[in-house]
Design a protein around this motif. Structure first.
Motif, PDB file in Angstrom:
ATOM      1  N   ALA A 120       8.057 -10.652  -2.802  1.00 27.89           N
ATOM      2  CA  ALA A 120       8.658  -9.320  -2.638  1.00 27.89           C
ATOM      3  C   ALA A 120       9.992  -9.415  -1.915  1.00 27.89           C
ATOM      4  N   ARG A 121      10.063 -10.284  -0.925  1.00 23.68           N
ATOM      5  CA  ARG A 121      11.302 -10.444  -0.162  1.00 23.68           C
ATOM      6  C   ARG A 121      12.433 -10.938  -1.072  1.00 23.68           C
ATOM      7  N   TRP A 122      12.134 -11.916  -1.907  1.00 24.27           N
ATOM      8  CA  TRP A 122      13.164 -12.464  -2.803  1.00 24.27           C
ATOM      9  C   TRP A 122      13.499 -11.500  -3.936  1.00 24.27           C
ATOM     10  N   TYR A 123      12.478 -10.849  -4.481  1.00 28.58           N
ATOM     11  CA  TYR A 123      12.757  -9.852  -5.521  1.00 28.58           C
ATOM     12  C   TYR A 123      13.664  -8.752  -4.973  1.00 28.58           C
TER      13      TYR A 123
ATOM     14  N   LEU B 163       9.655  -6.079  -8.623  1.00 31.53           N
ATOM     15  CA  LEU B 163       9.378  -5.451  -7.339  1.00 31.53           C
ATOM     16  C   LEU B 163       8.551  -4.181  -7.556  1.00 31.53           C
ATOM     17  N   GLY B 164       8.878  -3.443  -8.608  1.00 31.24           N
ATOM     18  CA  GLY B 164       8.069  -2.271  -8.954  1.00 31.24           C
ATOM     19  C   GLY B 164       6.629  -2.643  -9.229  1.00 31.24           C
ATOM     20  N   VAL B 165       6.419  -3.745  -9.926  1.00 33.41           N
ATOM     21  CA  VAL B 165       5.054  -4.207 -10.217  1.00 33.41           C
ATOM     22  C   VAL B 165       4.306  -4.495  -8.917  1.00 33.41           C
ATOM     23  N   LEU B 166       4.972  -5.144  -7.964  1.00 39.86           N
ATOM     24  CA  LEU B 166       4.310  -5.447  -6.693  1.00 39.86           C
ATOM     25  C   LEU B 166       3.907  -4.167  -5.975  1.00 39.86           C
ATOM     26  N   TYR B 167       4.782  -3.148  -5.957  1.00 40.81           N
ATOM     27  CA  TYR B 167       4.418  -1.871  -5.337  1.00 40.81           C
ATOM     28  C   TYR B 167       3.315  -1.167  -6.127  1.00 40.81           C
ATOM     29  N   ASP B 168       3.381  -1.256  -7.433  1.00 38.73           N
ATOM     30  CA  ASP B 168       2.375  -0.647  -8.308  1.00 38.73           C
ATOM     31  C   ASP B 168       0.997  -1.235  -8.021  1.00 38.73           C
ATOM     32  N   GLN B 169       0.938  -2.539  -7.829  1.00 37.39           N
ATOM     33  CA  GLN B 169      -0.337  -3.234  -7.645  1.00 37.39           C
ATOM     34  C   GLN B 169      -0.703  -3.473  -6.183  1.00 37.39           C
ATOM     35  N   GLY B 170       0.221  -3.212  -5.272  1.00 35.12           N
ATOM     36  CA  GLY B 170      -0.055  -3.441  -3.862  1.00 35.12           C
ATOM     37  C   GLY B 170      -0.175  -4.920  -3.527  1.00 35.12           C
ATOM     38  N   ARG B 171       0.674  -5.727  -4.107  1.00 35.03           N
ATOM     39  CA  ARG B 171       0.661  -7.171  -3.847  1.00 35.03           C
ATOM     40  C   ARG B 171       1.870  -7.554  -3.002  1.00 35.03           C
ATOM     41  N   GLY B 172       1.605  -8.011  -1.783  1.00 34.29           N
ATOM     42  CA  GLY B 172       2.669  -8.415  -0.880  1.00 34.29           C
ATOM     43  C   GLY B 172       3.345  -7.257  -0.172  1.00 34.29           C
TER      44      GLY B 172
END
Length: 108
Positions: free
Chosen positions: A8-11, A26-35
């Motif tokens: 997430a930091r690098w994205y 980054l949207g996917v990470l927020y969507d899935q709650g990963r990192g």
């Protein structure tokens, strides 16, 4: 071992520079709650940045949020608009989502 917080930091670094792929990811990470903490509104914000640049995957992902009313008000017309933009670029998932939305089967 995957470190989603580091990802997430690098994205975010790349996304802040306007990279559509990073914005979508980054949207996917927020969507899935990963990192990051799950936050559909934040996912929608990043998807929209990439979608507005013509990134088909993000257009499909944004359509899914509108379809489900996650992070945005549920709006089937807006979902169809984003699915169609991605489908017109050949995104098979968006084509399937658009077919389901327009009556060919159950939604997601």
């Amino acid at each position: 071992m995957r470190d989603y917080a580091e990802a997430a930091r690098w994205y975010r670094k790349a996304a802040d520079q306007g990279d559509a792929t990073a914005q979508n990811n980054l949207g996917v990470l927020y969507d899935q709650g990963r990192g990051v903490a799950q936050d559909y509104a934040e996912a929608a914000r990043w998807y929209r940045k990439a979608a507005d640049q013509g990134y088909a995957g993000a257009q499909n992902n944004l359509g899914a949020l509108y379809n489900d009313g996650q992070g945005v008000a549920q709006d089937y017309a807006e979902a169809a608009r984003w699915f169609r933009k991605a489908a017109d670029q050949g995104n098979a998932t968006a084509q399937n989502n658009l077919a389901r939305l327009t009556g060919a089967g159950p939604r997601r």
